[in-house]
Design a protein around this motif. Sequence first.
Motif, PDB file in Angstrom:
ATOM      1  N   SER A 125      -5.951  34.567 -19.052  1.00  0.00           N
ATOM      2  CA  SER A 125      -4.628  34.284 -18.504  1.00  0.00           C
ATOM      3  C   SER A 125      -3.759  33.531 -19.501  1.00  0.00           C
ATOM      4  CB  SER A 125      -4.742  33.440 -17.237  1.00  0.00           C
ATOM      5  OG  SER A 125      -5.361  34.167 -16.221  1.00  0.00           O
ATOM      6  N   THR A 126      -2.489  33.879 -19.494  1.00  0.00           N
ATOM      7  CA  THR A 126      -1.526  33.192 -20.343  1.00  0.00           C
ATOM      8  C   THR A 126      -1.089  31.925 -19.623  1.00  0.00           C
ATOM      9  OG1 THR A 126      -0.780  35.301 -21.239  1.00  0.00           O
ATOM     10  CG2 THR A 126       0.686  33.430 -21.535  1.00  0.00           C
ATOM     11  N   LEU A 127      -1.599  30.807 -20.080  1.00  0.00           N
ATOM     12  CA  LEU A 127      -1.254  29.502 -19.519  1.00  0.00           C
ATOM     13  C   LEU A 127      -0.697  28.633 -20.630  1.00  0.00           C
ATOM     14  CD1 LEU A 127      -4.539  28.895 -17.494  1.00  0.00           C
ATOM     15  CD2 LEU A 127      -2.356  29.694 -16.583  1.00  0.00           C
ATOM     16  N   SER A 128       0.190  27.749 -20.282  1.00  0.00           N
ATOM     17  CA  SER A 128       0.734  26.855 -21.316  1.00  0.00           C
ATOM     18  C   SER A 128      -0.287  25.775 -21.648  1.00  0.00           C
ATOM     19  CB  SER A 128       2.040  26.213 -20.840  1.00  0.00           C
ATOM     20  OG  SER A 128       1.768  25.186 -19.916  1.00  0.00           O
ATOM     21  N   ILE A 129      -0.140  25.199 -22.817  1.00  0.00           N
ATOM     22  CA  ILE A 129      -1.006  24.090 -23.227  1.00  0.00           C
ATOM     23  C   ILE A 129      -0.924  22.976 -22.191  1.00  0.00           C
ATOM     24  CG2 ILE A 129      -1.388  22.297 -24.965  1.00  0.00           C
ATOM     25  CD1 ILE A 129      -0.099  24.280 -27.012  1.00  0.00           C
ATOM     26  N   ARG A 130       0.268  22.716 -21.691  1.00  0.00           N
ATOM     27  CA  ARG A 130       0.471  21.627 -20.731  1.00  0.00           C
ATOM     28  C   ARG A 130      -0.369  21.807 -19.468  1.00  0.00           C
ATOM     29  NH1 ARG A 130       5.316  22.672 -23.250  1.00  0.00           N
ATOM     30  NH2 ARG A 130       6.281  20.893 -24.274  1.00  0.00           N
ATOM     31  N   GLU A 131      -0.634  23.056 -19.082  1.00  0.00           N
ATOM     32  CA  GLU A 131      -1.471  23.318 -17.908  1.00  0.00           C
ATOM     33  C   GLU A 131      -2.947  23.048 -18.200  1.00  0.00           C
ATOM     34  OE1 GLU A 131      -0.145  26.935 -15.436  1.00  0.00           O
ATOM     35  OE2 GLU A 131       0.643  27.304 -17.462  1.00  0.00           O
ATOM     36  N   ILE A 132      -3.371  23.300 -19.423  1.00  0.00           N
ATOM     37  CA  ILE A 132      -4.767  23.144 -19.810  1.00  0.00           C
ATOM     38  C   ILE A 132      -5.070  21.711 -20.244  1.00  0.00           C
ATOM     39  CG2 ILE A 132      -6.582  23.950 -21.406  1.00  0.00           C
ATOM     40  CD1 ILE A 132      -5.518  26.100 -19.450  1.00  0.00           C
ATOM     41  N   ALA A 133      -4.162  21.127 -21.000  1.00  0.00           N
ATOM     42  CA  ALA A 133      -4.370  19.795 -21.589  1.00  0.00           C
ATOM     43  C   ALA A 133      -3.129  18.935 -21.351  1.00  0.00           C
ATOM     44  CB  ALA A 133      -4.663  19.939 -23.076  1.00  0.00           C
ATOM     45  N   PRO A 134      -2.927  18.477 -20.111  1.00  0.00           N
ATOM     46  CA  PRO A 134      -1.685  17.785 -19.768  1.00  0.00           C
ATOM     47  C   PRO A 134      -1.438  16.484 -20.535  1.00  0.00           C
ATOM     48  CG  PRO A 134      -3.262  17.672 -17.952  1.00  0.00           C
ATOM     49  CD  PRO A 134      -3.839  18.589 -18.980  1.00  0.00           C
ATOM     50  N   GLY A 135      -2.450  15.906 -21.134  1.00  0.00           N
ATOM     51  CA  GLY A 135      -2.266  14.658 -21.858  1.00  0.00           C
ATOM     52  C   GLY A 135      -1.875  14.820 -23.316  1.00  0.00           C
ATOM     53  N   VAL A 136      -1.834  16.042 -23.799  1.00  0.00           N
ATOM     54  CA  VAL A 136      -1.522  16.295 -25.212  1.00  0.00           C
ATOM     55  C   VAL A 136      -0.007  16.441 -25.377  1.00  0.00           C
ATOM     56  CG1 VAL A 136      -1.814  17.927 -27.132  1.00  0.00           C
ATOM     57  CG2 VAL A 136      -3.747  17.411 -25.628  1.00  0.00           C
TER      58      VAL A 136
END
Length: 161
Positions: A125-136
């Motif tokens: 799935s195409t997910l944004s970085i913010r969805e996967i690693a919200p603290g980065v």
Amino acid sequence: MWSESDLQHLRRAIELAEEALKSGDEPFGSVLVSAEGKVLAEDRNRIVATGDNTRHPEFELARWAAENLTPEQRREATVYTSGEHCPMCAAAHAWVGLGRIVYASSSRQLSRWLREMGLSQPPVSTLSIREIAPGVPVEGPVPELVDQVHALHRRRHQTNQ
């Protein structure tokens, strides 16, 4: 918003993406830079050459950072990349504790480009970085560089249709 140094490192990431393309691979490249602005490592996609679909440059840089940098150095480092991290690479980035990410083009843009060329979507799935690693901390896309990245993907897929 982006410094001249940010743009310089992003341009290098795009050069690495072009190297990947010339080697017959998907056009992705990334650069890992220290808090002091020193290039620590860089890589490009190597999937075709190795047959290993995990050989994304962002994943390789996360692995390199885990082996070669202290946790503080990782936290202070920045990854510059031609395209936004996929979920696998975003997770690796976060697990290793790397800092800021700056990308030239987004996953959403890539997904749209693939659709426009009549190609299938990636297997994840195409997910944004913010969805996967919200603290980065994440910055991108960079409008003045998007067309260059788009052109690389068009070249890649026009020769493989």
